[in-house]
Design a protein around this motif. Sequence first.
Motif, PDB file in Angstrom:
ATOM      1  N   PRO A 170      33.131  44.563  33.821  1.00 32.67           N
ATOM      2  CA  PRO A 170      34.007  45.411  34.712  1.00 32.67           C
ATOM      3  C   PRO A 170      34.538  44.318  35.699  1.00 32.67           C
ATOM      4  CG  PRO A 170      31.861  46.619  34.457  1.00 32.67           C
ATOM      5  CD  PRO A 170      31.688  45.251  33.713  1.00 32.67           C
ATOM      6  N   GLY A 171      35.534  44.794  36.376  1.00 33.81           N
ATOM      7  CA  GLY A 171      36.080  43.637  37.342  1.00 33.81           C
ATOM      8  C   GLY A 171      37.561  44.304  38.074  1.00 33.81           C
ATOM      9  N   LEU A 172      37.889  43.345  38.936  1.00 34.22           N
ATOM     10  CA  LEU A 172      39.313  43.708  39.556  1.00 34.22           C
ATOM     11  C   LEU A 172      40.253  42.994  38.869  1.00 34.22           C
ATOM     12  CD1 LEU A 172      40.981  44.272  42.058  1.00 34.22           C
ATOM     13  CD2 LEU A 172      40.159  42.098  43.150  1.00 34.22           C
ATOM     14  N   ILE A 173      41.441  44.010  38.697  1.00 31.95           N
ATOM     15  CA  ILE A 173      42.677  43.161  38.014  1.00 31.95           C
ATOM     16  C   ILE A 173      43.695  43.727  39.042  1.00 31.95           C
ATOM     17  CG2 ILE A 173      44.318  43.465  36.259  1.00 31.95           C
ATOM     18  CD1 ILE A 173      41.941  44.759  34.715  1.00 31.95           C
ATOM     19  N   CYS A 174      44.339  42.302  39.711  1.00 30.02           N
ATOM     20  CA  CYS A 174      45.326  42.622  40.525  1.00 30.02           C
ATOM     21  C   CYS A 174      46.506  41.757  40.107  1.00 30.02           C
ATOM     22  CB  CYS A 174      45.009  42.218  41.944  1.00 30.02           C
ATOM     23  SG  CYS A 174      44.226  40.607  42.335  1.00 30.02           S
ATOM     24  N   LEU A 175      47.811  42.301  40.623  1.00 31.14           N
ATOM     25  CA  LEU A 175      48.990  41.698  40.467  1.00 31.14           C
ATOM     26  C   LEU A 175      49.522  41.023  41.592  1.00 31.14           C
ATOM     27  CD1 LEU A 175      50.684  44.732  38.460  1.00 31.14           C
ATOM     28  CD2 LEU A 175      49.237  42.862  37.563  1.00 31.14           C
ATOM     29  N   LYS A 176      50.009  39.746  41.376  1.00 31.93           N
ATOM     30  CA  LYS A 176      50.338  38.840  42.648  1.00 31.93           C
ATOM     31  C   LYS A 176      51.409  38.059  42.360  1.00 31.93           C
ATOM     32  CE  LYS A 176      46.362  39.198  45.749  1.00 31.93           C
ATOM     33  NZ  LYS A 176      47.199  39.466  46.944  1.00 31.93           N
ATOM     34  N   GLY A 177      52.083  37.394  43.338  1.00 33.64           N
ATOM     35  CA  GLY A 177      53.165  36.363  43.169  1.00 33.64           C
ATOM     36  C   GLY A 177      53.065  35.276  43.861  1.00 33.64           C
ATOM     37  N   GLY A 178      53.788  34.158  43.611  1.00 31.37           N
ATOM     38  CA  GLY A 178      53.863  33.194  44.593  1.00 31.37           C
ATOM     39  C   GLY A 178      52.747  32.158  44.367  1.00 31.37           C
ATOM     40  N   ASP A 179      52.445  31.026  45.260  1.00 31.75           N
ATOM     41  CA  ASP A 179      51.417  29.953  45.318  1.00 31.75           C
ATOM     42  C   ASP A 179      50.278  30.783  45.693  1.00 31.75           C
ATOM     43  OD1 ASP A 179      49.874  27.987  45.609  1.00 31.75           O
ATOM     44  OD2 ASP A 179      51.292  26.768  46.745  1.00 31.75           O
ATOM     45  N   LEU A 180      49.092  30.907  44.928  1.00 27.04           N
ATOM     46  CA  LEU A 180      48.075  31.588  45.187  1.00 27.04           C
ATOM     47  C   LEU A 180      46.817  30.659  45.513  1.00 27.04           C
ATOM     48  CD1 LEU A 180      48.254  34.188  42.421  1.00 27.04           C
ATOM     49  CD2 LEU A 180      48.769  34.659  44.835  1.00 27.04           C
ATOM     50  N   ALA A 181      47.122  29.509  45.543  1.00 28.25           N
ATOM     51  CA  ALA A 181      45.905  28.461  45.669  1.00 28.25           C
ATOM     52  C   ALA A 181      45.046  28.665  46.833  1.00 28.25           C
ATOM     53  CB  ALA A 181      46.445  26.983  45.635  1.00 28.25           C
ATOM     54  N   ALA A 182      45.729  28.562  48.014  1.00 23.79           N
ATOM     55  CA  ALA A 182      45.078  28.963  49.363  1.00 23.79           C
ATOM     56  C   ALA A 182      44.308  30.333  49.047  1.00 23.79           C
ATOM     57  CB  ALA A 182      45.903  28.722  50.356  1.00 23.79           C
ATOM     58  N   GLU A 183      44.990  31.074  48.751  1.00 25.89           N
ATOM     59  CA  GLU A 183      44.479  32.655  48.722  1.00 25.89           C
ATOM     60  C   GLU A 183      43.187  32.624  47.904  1.00 25.89           C
ATOM     61  OE1 GLU A 183      45.660  37.235  47.640  1.00 25.89           O
ATOM     62  OE2 GLU A 183      47.120  35.804  48.056  1.00 25.89           O
ATOM     63  N   ILE A 184      43.189  32.155  46.845  1.00 26.48           N
ATOM     64  CA  ILE A 184      42.132  32.058  45.695  1.00 26.48           C
ATOM     65  C   ILE A 184      40.788  31.326  46.378  1.00 26.48           C
ATOM     66  CG2 ILE A 184      41.369  31.404  43.643  1.00 26.48           C
ATOM     67  CD1 ILE A 184      43.958  31.918  42.568  1.00 26.48           C
ATOM     68  N   SER A 185      41.229  30.136  46.921  1.00 25.16           N
ATOM     69  CA  SER A 185      40.337  29.325  47.677  1.00 25.16           C
ATOM     70  C   SER A 185      39.460  30.102  48.776  1.00 25.16           C
ATOM     71  CB  SER A 185      40.853  28.138  48.012  1.00 25.16           C
ATOM     72  OG  SER A 185      39.920  27.251  48.710  1.00 25.16           O
ATOM     73  N   GLU A 186      40.482  30.824  49.486  1.00 26.96           N
ATOM     74  CA  GLU A 186      39.592  31.388  50.800  1.00 26.96           C
ATOM     75  C   GLU A 186      38.569  32.732  50.186  1.00 26.96           C
ATOM     76  OE1 GLU A 186      42.911  32.447  53.168  1.00 26.96           O
ATOM     77  OE2 GLU A 186      43.431  30.216  53.623  1.00 26.96           O
ATOM     78  N   SER A 187      39.179  33.354  49.110  1.00 27.93           N
ATOM     79  CA  SER A 187      38.519  34.406  48.773  1.00 27.93           C
ATOM     80  C   SER A 187      37.086  33.912  48.115  1.00 27.93           C
ATOM     81  CB  SER A 187      39.262  35.216  47.387  1.00 27.93           C
ATOM     82  OG  SER A 187      38.769  34.193  46.029  1.00 27.93           O
ATOM     83  N   GLY A 188      36.877  33.020  47.753  1.00 30.80           N
ATOM     84  CA  GLY A 188      35.451  32.789  47.129  1.00 30.80           C
ATOM     85  C   GLY A 188      35.297  33.045  45.632  1.00 30.80           C
ATOM     86  N   CYS A 189      36.514  33.885  45.210  1.00 31.66           N
ATOM     87  CA  CYS A 189      36.305  34.244  43.854  1.00 31.66           C
ATOM     88  C   CYS A 189      36.801  33.115  42.859  1.00 31.66           C
ATOM     89  CB  CYS A 189      37.493  35.304  43.671  1.00 31.66           C
ATOM     90  SG  CYS A 189      36.745  36.895  44.621  1.00 31.66           S
TER      91      CYS A 189
END
Length: 216
Positions: A170-189
């Motif tokens: 099971p998990g989260l599936i999300c749709l996103k755009g643009g440069d995600l590097a910082a957002e992913i890093s900050e998420s801890g995921c």
Amino acid sequence: MEKAQEKLALITKYFGDFTPAQLEQFAALEPLYTDWNSKINVISRKDMESLYEKHVLHSLSIAAAFEWAPGTEVVDLGTGGGFPGIPLAIFYPEVRFHLVDSIGKKIKVVQAVSEGLGLTNVTAQHSRIEDIKNRKFDFVVSRAVAPLQHLWQWSRPLLKKPSATQHRNPGLICLKGGDLAAEISESGCKPTVLEMYEIFREAYFKEKYLLFVPNT
């Protein structure tokens, strides 16, 4: 009718094996949303011109990447006007979808469109996602404009635990755009990231991504 077929061709270009009933439901999306959008604005007027590309096909990127067994339970976090939940509910008639939004008028549109399409596998709830208690889902899907950190924080309590019988955690599936590097890093995921342009070779899908965070 020809115009409707032309728009559906964008979907059938990438997906086959739809029943006549499913094709009718996909074709009915535009008149239903056009009617409801004139009363309650849930899709920008500019986007209505490309409903099948920017909303329907975009939602179906999840169906291209994930195979869901009958009986799978999915909650759409911040569904807005019903995306990605409603196109996915047409695609997967034996999967159960619960569409949630904190804005009541959007849920009114979701309920009306679902009824207009004759979807029996969709329920809708006017609620904040964190107020949903005593329910667990196999997947949380979202196009909501919120950072991944928040989406995961809201999703995790709603997800079932992994089991040996499941094809995929099971998990989260999300749709996103643009440069995600910082957002992913900050998420801890540590999400799996899929490029949508690898799935749909349309210019609109460049720099758009599908992220999957498993509940491990």
